[in-house]
Design a protein around this motif. Sequence first.
Motif, PDB file in Angstrom:
ATOM      1  N   CYS A  16      42.082  35.851  44.145  1.00 40.38           N
ATOM      2  CA  CYS A  16      42.216  34.926  43.020  1.00 40.38           C
ATOM      3  C   CYS A  16      43.685  34.527  42.882  1.00 40.38           C
ATOM      4  O   CYS A  16      44.550  35.391  42.732  1.00 40.38           O
ATOM      5  CB  CYS A  16      41.738  35.573  41.720  1.00 40.38           C
ATOM      6  SG  CYS A  16      42.031  34.529  40.273  1.00 40.38           S
ATOM      7  N   ALA A  35      43.125  35.851  37.480  1.00 43.18           N
ATOM      8  CA  ALA A  35      42.043  35.781  36.485  1.00 43.18           C
ATOM      9  C   ALA A  35      40.957  36.803  36.815  1.00 43.18           C
ATOM     10  O   ALA A  35      40.390  37.427  35.917  1.00 43.18           O
ATOM     11  CB  ALA A  35      41.443  34.385  36.439  1.00 43.18           C
ATOM     12  N   ILE A  94      36.241  38.938  35.501  1.00 46.33           N
ATOM     13  CA  ILE A  94      36.896  37.619  35.502  1.00 46.33           C
ATOM     14  C   ILE A  94      37.288  37.316  34.064  1.00 46.33           C
ATOM     15  O   ILE A  94      36.437  37.314  33.171  1.00 46.33           O
ATOM     16  CB  ILE A  94      35.970  36.511  36.050  1.00 46.33           C
ATOM     17  CG1 ILE A  94      35.610  36.785  37.516  1.00 46.33           C
ATOM     18  CG2 ILE A  94      36.651  35.139  35.928  1.00 46.33           C
ATOM     19  CD1 ILE A  94      34.594  35.828  38.096  1.00 46.33           C
ATOM     20  N   CYS A 145      40.792  31.975  33.844  1.00 45.25           N
ATOM     21  CA  CYS A 145      40.123  31.343  34.984  1.00 45.25           C
ATOM     22  C   CYS A 145      40.154  29.823  34.854  1.00 45.25           C
ATOM     23  O   CYS A 145      39.955  29.275  33.770  1.00 45.25           O
ATOM     24  CB  CYS A 145      38.676  31.842  35.056  1.00 45.25           C
ATOM     25  SG  CYS A 145      37.738  31.113  36.400  1.00 45.25           S
TER      26      CYS A 145
END
Lengths: 160, 329
Positions: free
Chosen positions: B136, B140, B151, B156
Amino acid sequence: MNQNFFPEYKYISRAYIFIIFMMCLTGFGQMPIFKRYYIADIPGLGWLAQYYLTHYIHYIGAILLFVISGYCAAAYFFAGRHHFRLTRSAYIRVILLAAITVTGIFRVLKNLPDIVFSPNFTMFIDISHLIFMLIFLMAAAWFLFTKSGWLMEKARISEN
Amino acid sequence: MQKISRRSFLKAGLAAAGTVGISGLALPSSLRGADQTPLATLIDIRKCVGCEACVDACKEANADKFPQPQKPFPKMYPSRVKVSDWSDKKEVRNRLTPYTWVFIQSAEVVVDGEKQTLTFPRRCMHCQNPPCADLCPWGAARKLENGITLIHADICLGGQKCKAVCPWSIPEQQTGVGLYLDILPSLAGNGVMFKCDRCYNRLEKGSLPACIENCPENVQTIGPREEIVRQAHAIAKEIGGYIYGETENGGTNTLYVSPVPFETLNKAVEKGPGQPHFNKVGDSMAHADNLAKAMIIAPFAGLAAGAVRCYKAAKTIAASADKGAQEEK
């Protein structure tokens, strides 16, 4: 570095520029932008949308950059520093590269199976790695524009 | 939360195995992740009756985490970026969605010569080294010390990279929510990725994940991973069964034990978007881990090469200086 003094400098310099270019490309490839903006659709660039591949290339680039850094550091400290000194722009680049390297090392550590960083620290290293790289790119572009090299001959300094 | 007495808890026979099954009892600190023990869950496929109590419990317990998108969605550029909207299909239950973090998958198979329909909950596998969290770009997606892969919905940007690198393509996207709306909604990001977070907030408070607590058949067990693996092997040995998740993708914190081989289950399950497979999965991050080892050696190799180069050059210069001096004489 003076080519008579350090003949492989030409090749190392080219390799360094190529590796930095690939690191930037594969680094940006970690963000989902190349596919969105059709860059991966350009024939021959489809690999830029393959996250694992760009990740491996980024790691390999880091390994090669470490080798070159070690080689150049040894060449400078054992021989080069008697005849050359680092320019101010070189110090700036070294500091920025060090910051990118340190945050990059933490990113690599984060990706190992048994190492867990706190969420805030994880986010900090993720974003700071990107920010340092962007600053480095701007600095490198400026030094290219001003034709600032890494080394200056000591004789020339005394002449000046 | 449904309260179950200590007696019934012990009756479940899970405490003896050092694990916790269906119980409303407060979890010991080791299971809350307070002592950084990675927790795993074991899903005993034999026990599942497909009642979807886990699905209902998950939807109820996590309702406040589900996306509440703002409509109309911002127009996104370029046009290939498609809206992913599940807000009008919240009750979809035959696959994973941003509103369905666990669903029941089924497979018609032959067990001991008898045709049977096996059912089992499917959700995030919570890998031990999760590529979604490793790769990622924003941090996030992250792995927690207690074995949960999470997550963070506030961070995100919905780029779907986690889904692309997940061997089971687990995370699901919802447009119209999250941070991207405050940055460049038309040009970057496309919502938030959602998936099972193994009720991390309930675990922190000492409760069990909702799907585990509410299962009437005690299909799922949670405990320290070593214990769970031991328990999986004990069941597999007892029934001549098979384990999934112990080594898949380098090991996951969701393990399945089945009376039939997972190759057979994999052939029988409906697979597709939001419907994960049971394929064999190699360690996605293994190559990166090996390259990380090479990184330790690289600077020293460069330094050594540079030092040798300087030593040889110095020797050559000294030799030529000697030669020159001799010629002068």
